[in-house]
Design a protein around this motif. Structure first.
Motif, PDB file in Angstrom:
ATOM      1  N   GLY A 156       0.804  -1.210   0.000  1.00 13.02           N
ATOM      2  CA  GLY A 156       0.000   0.000   0.000  1.00 13.02           C
ATOM      3  C   GLY A 156       0.842   1.267   0.000  1.00 13.02           C
ATOM      4  N   GLU A 157       0.194   2.374  -0.362  1.00 13.66           N
ATOM      5  CA  GLU A 157       0.827   3.692  -0.349  1.00 13.66           C
ATOM      6  C   GLU A 157      -0.103   4.683   0.330  1.00 13.66           C
ATOM      7  N   SER A 158       0.480   5.650   1.022  1.00 11.54           N
ATOM      8  CA  SER A 158      -0.340   6.633   1.731  1.00 11.54           C
ATOM      9  C   SER A 158       0.530   7.824   2.116  1.00 11.54           C
ATOM     10  N   ALA A 159      -0.118   8.880   2.548  1.00 11.30           N
ATOM     11  CA  ALA A 159       0.579  10.030   3.132  1.00 11.30           C
ATOM     12  C   ALA A 159       0.392   9.966   4.642  1.00 11.30           C
ATOM     13  N   LEU A 160       1.491  10.064   5.379  1.00  9.31           N
ATOM     14  CA  LEU A 160       1.417   9.980   6.844  1.00  9.31           C
ATOM     15  C   LEU A 160       1.755  11.317   7.480  1.00  9.31           C
ATOM     16  N   THR A 188      -4.423   8.899   4.029  1.00 13.78           N
ATOM     17  CA  THR A 188      -5.157   8.671   2.773  1.00 13.78           C
ATOM     18  C   THR A 188      -5.392   7.202   2.425  1.00 13.78           C
ATOM     19  N   GLY A 189      -4.326   6.415   2.217  1.00 12.57           N
ATOM     20  CA  GLY A 189      -4.497   5.060   1.696  1.00 12.57           C
ATOM     21  C   GLY A 189      -4.525   3.967   2.751  1.00 12.57           C
ATOM     22  N   ILE A 381      -1.478   7.960  -5.703  1.00 13.70           N
ATOM     23  CA  ILE A 381      -1.049   8.331  -4.352  1.00 13.70           C
ATOM     24  C   ILE A 381       0.420   8.701  -4.329  1.00 13.70           C
ATOM     25  N   GLY A 382       0.678   9.861  -3.754  1.00 10.98           N
ATOM     26  CA  GLY A 382       2.042  10.333  -3.619  1.00 10.98           C
ATOM     27  C   GLY A 382       2.588  11.019  -4.857  1.00 10.98           C
TER      28      GLY A 382
END
Length: 633
Positions: A156-160, A188-189, A381-382
Motif C-alpha cells: 500500500g501507499e499513503s501520506a502519513l 489517505t491510503g 497516491i504520492g
C-alpha cells in the motif's frame, strides 16, 4: 492540592479576622481564636515536615518557621506569627503545584498511542492489545488511523502525518519498504505494516523516557537551592539558644531577661522579610504576565528565564503558522490568467482529501472564484491527480507524476516547468505542475507552490530578542533542510538544524546549555516536548500547542502571540533585579537588628518595627511588578 488550598484559605481567613478585630478593638478572645486558626492551619504542614526532619536528624526552614512563629506567640506578636505562617503555607502550595507536572506530561503523551492494533492472522484482521503483538506481525491501517507500533510498510501507499514526531508540516508520502512510527497518523491510503519494534521499544515510548530523564535532571539542579536551609536554620537556633544560655550560665543574668532577649533575637532573625520578598515579587510578576497572556508555572522558571542567553525555536507552528497555504500561482501560457489556472486546479482537487488540495480550494474561495465541475477524477497516491474539466483532461502532479509518462519531453513547456519546480524546491516550497491534455496534445499551463506561511510577528520577535542581548538564536526542526534554511534566512536566526528526530533535538538543546549556561526552547508540538523539558526554560504556545508540549513547558504563551516572548524575558530580568534588592533589604535588616540587639540591647518593640518595616518594604517593592510594562513593538 485541594487540601493545601483549603489550609491556605483558612490561614488567610484567621489572619484577616485577627487584624480586623485588633483594628476595631474587639473582644480579645476573637483575635486570639482567629490567630489560633491561622497558627493551626498555617503551621500544620510545617510542623509535620519539621518533625519528620528531626527524626532524620536534620533541621530545615520548615521547623525554623514554626519556631519563629511560636517565638512571636510567646512575646505577644500574634499577628506577625500568623502572617509568617500564611506566607509559608502559600509557598508550599505553589511548590506542590509545580512538582505535579512531570506525570501529567507523561499521561498526555501516552494518549497519542492506540492500545490495540488490527493484526493479520490467517488472512483476517484481528484486534489485539499491543502487548500481544510480536515483531514480524503485520497490522492493517485505514485512512485516519493512528499508527500503533513502529514498522515497515509491506503493502500500500499513503501520506502519513508525522508532525507529532518530526514537526514536519506536510504529510509524508510513503510506500513499501519505508518506515512508519507509533503515534503518527495515516491520512489517505490503506496500508499493511510489518512490526519492527515491540510496544516497549517504540519511538513514542523512547520520547516519554527522554521527558522523564530531562525533568529529573532539572529537579536535581533545583535541589541546589535547598542547600541553604540547613545551615541557616541551624545557625538561627544555635544563636538563639546561646543567647539564653551564655548570659544565664556565665554572667548570672536573670533567665527572664535572657529569654526576652533571645525571643527578640528570634523575631529579628525570623526570615519573614526573606520569605515574603520572593512571593511578593514572583507572584506579582506572574500576575503581570497573566494579564499579557502568559503563564509561568513557578517562580523558579521566572527567575531562570532571566539567565537565558540563547533561544532555540521549533519551526512548524512556532515560527510558522503550522498549516500549508498556496503561496504562488504561476502561468506559462500567456493567454491564461492566474485565476483561470486556479479555477481548473480547484475543479480537479475538489474531490481529493490531500492537504495540498485543501489549500488549493481555500485559495480559490479567498479569491471568490467559481469552481467548475469535473468528471472522471483519478489519483495516483504520492504523485498527482487528474480529471476532465470543460472537455480537457487536467493533470496536477509533482515531477514523479510526469516523469512516469513515456516521452514526457514532448509535453509543451516541460523543460521550463521542471526548472521552476526544482527552483521552488530549493526555496523550501512544495510545488506541482498543472498540465492540460486535449486531442493528443499535452501542455504545461503553469504551477502551484505551497508553503507553511511565516508568522507575521516572527521577524520582529527575533530582532527584539537580539536587542535584549540574546547571544544565539537557533532553529531546530524535523522538517526538510531546504524548508528550514529558507525560514531561517527569512527570520534571521544564527543557526539552522533540520531533519531532527526528538532525541536529536534534545542533544542540540543540551549542547546549547553547555555552551551558554541557560537556554530557552520555544515549541508547540509533541516532538518538542522532550526538548522543552531538557532546556533551562521550556516555552510553549497555548492555542496551537499540543497537550504534551503545554504540560512539559515551564512557560505557556496562552495568547499564542510570539511577541509576548520578549516581554516575558524582560519581565524575568526585572523580577531578578527586584529579588536582588529585596534580599539585600531583608538580610541587611536582619543583620542590623541582630547586631543592635547584642551591642545596644535593642528592645522588642523596635525589633518588631524593624522586622515589620523591612517586610512591608520588600512587599511593596515586589508589588511594583504588577504594573511592569515593556513595549513589544
Amino acid at each position: 492540592m485541594h487540601r493545601q488550598v483549603l489550609f491556605v484559605a483558612l490561614t488567610l481567613s484567621g489572619l484577616v479576622v485577627g487584624w480586623l478585630s485588633d483594628w476595631l478593638q474587639g473582644p480579645p478572645f476573637v483575635a486570639a481564636m482567629a490567630y489560633g486558626l491561622a497558627y493551626v492551619f498555617g503551621g500544620w504542614d510545617g510542623l509535620r515536615n519539621g518533625v519528620k526532619a528531626l527524626r532524620q536528624r536534620t533541621v530545615d526552614i520548615d521547623l525554623l518557621m514554626v519556631l519563629a512563629a511560636l517565638g512571636a506567640l510567646v512575646i505577644g506578636a500574634l499577628a506577625e506569627g500568623a502572617m509568617l505562617l500564611f506566607l509559608f503555607s502559600l509557598s508550599n502550595m505553589l511548590q506542590h503545584y509545580a512538582f505535579g507536572r512531570s506525570r501529567q506530561a507523561i499521561q498526555a503523551l501516552m494518549q497519542l498511542r492506540p492500545d490495540r492494533a488490527r493484526v493479520l492472522r490467517d488472512g483476517l484482521a484481528v484486534e489485539l492489545p499491543l502487548e500481544a503483538v510480536r515483531v514480524g506481525d503485520v497490522f492493517v491501517l485505514k485512512p485516519g488511523d493512528r499508527v500503533p507500533l513502529d514498522g515497515v510498510i509491506v503493502r500500500g501507499e499513503s501520506a502519513l502525518d508525522e508532525s507529532t514526531l518530526t514537526g514536519e508540516s506536510i504529510p509524508v508520502d510513503k510506500g513499501p519498504g519505508q518506515e512508519v512510527y507509533a503515534g503518527t497518523i495515516n491520512t489517505t491510503g490503506n496500508l499493511e505494516v510489518r512490526v519492527t519494534r515491540l510496544a516497549s521499544d517504540a519511538t513514542l515510548v523512547r520520547m516519554i523516557a527522554l521527558i522523564e530523564q530531562a525533568q529529573t535532571e532539572k529537579a536535581v539542579v533545583q535541589r541546589l537551592i535547598d542547600r541553604l536551609e540547613q545551615p541557616y536554620a541551624v545557625g538561627v537556633l544555635v544563636v538563639t539558644a546561646l543567647a539564653v544560655a551564655i548570659p544565664v550560665i556565665f554572667f548570672q543574668e536573670p533567665f527572664t531577661q535572657a529569654f526576652y532577649r533571645a525571643m527578640t533575637l528570634m523575631v529579628a532573625a525570623s526570615p519573614c522579610a526573606v520569605v515574603i520578598s520572593t512571593p511578593a515579587a514572583v507572584l506579582s510578576a506572574i500576575a503581570a504576565g497573566a494579564r499579557r497572556g502568559m503563564l509561568f508555572k513557578g517562580g523558579v522558571y521566572l527567575e531562570a528565564l532571566a539567565r537565558v542567553r540563547a533561544v532555540a525555536f521549533d519551526k512548524t507552528g512556532t515560527l510558522t503558522e503550522g498549516r500549508v497555504r498556496l503561496v504562488q500561482v504561476g502561468v506559462l501560457e500567456a493567454r491564461l490568467s492566474e485565476d483561470a489556472l486556479l479555477q481548473w486546479a480547484a475543479a480537479v482537487q475538489q474531490y481529493s482529501e490531500h492537504h495540498l488540495a485543501r489549500a488549493t480550494l481555500e485559495a480559490a474561495r479567498q479569491r471568490r472564484l467559481t469552481v467548475p465541475e469535473a468528471e472522471g477524477f483519478r489519483a495516483v497516491i504520492g504523485q498527482g491527480v487528474r480529471a476532465v474539466v470543460e472537455g480537457a483532461t487536467i493533470h496536477i502532479g509533482n515531477l514523479r507524476y510526469f516523469e512516469a509518462w513515456e516521452q514526457n519531453s514532448l509535453i509543451k513547456g516541460w523543460a521550463a516547468g521542471r526548472a521552476v519546480l526544482e527552483t521552488l524546491a530549493r526555496q523550501g516550497k512544495t510545488a506541482v505542475l498543472v498540465v492540460r491534455e486535449q486531442t493528443g496534445q499535452r501542455e504545461v499551463l503553469g504551477w502551484l507552490a505551497f508553503a507553511d506561511a511565516l508568522r507575521a510577528e516572527a521577524m520582529e520577535v527575533i530582532q527584539q530578542l537580539r536587542r535584549l542581548g540574546i547571544s544565539s538564536i537557533v532553529l531546530l526542526t524535523g522538517d526538510n533542510r531546504h524548508v528550514a534554511e529558507a525560514i531561517g534566512r527569512q527570520v534571521g536566526v544564527d543557526t539552522v538544524h533540520a531533519e531532527l528526530l526528538p532525541a536529536q533535538k534534545v542533544v542540540q538543546v543540551q549542547a546549547l546549555v553547555e555552551q551558554f549556561g541557560a537556554v530557552a526552547m520555544v515549541g508547540d508540538g509533541v516532538n518538542d516536548a522532550a526538548a522543552l523539558a531538557a532546556s533551562t526554560v521550556g516555552i510553549a504556545l497555548g492555542r496551537t500547542g499540543t497537550d504534551v508540549a503545554l504540560e512539559a513547558a515551564d512557560v505557556v504563551l496562552m495568547s499564542d502571540d510570539l511577541r509576548q516572548l520578549p516581554y516575558a524575558l524582560a519581565l524575568s530580568r526585572a523580577t531578578r533585579r527586584t529579588l536582588s534588592i529585596n534580599f539585600a533589604i531583608a538580610f541587611s535588616a536582619i543583620i542590623l537588628m541582630i547586631t543592635t540587639i547584642f551591642l545596644q540591647g535593642l528592645p522588642l518593640p523596635l525589633a518588631v518595627i524593624g522586622h515589620e518595616g523591612s517586610t512591608v518594604l520588600v512587599a511593596l517593592n515586589g508589588l511594583r511588578l504588577l504594573r511592569y510594562g515593556f513595549a513589544t513593538s
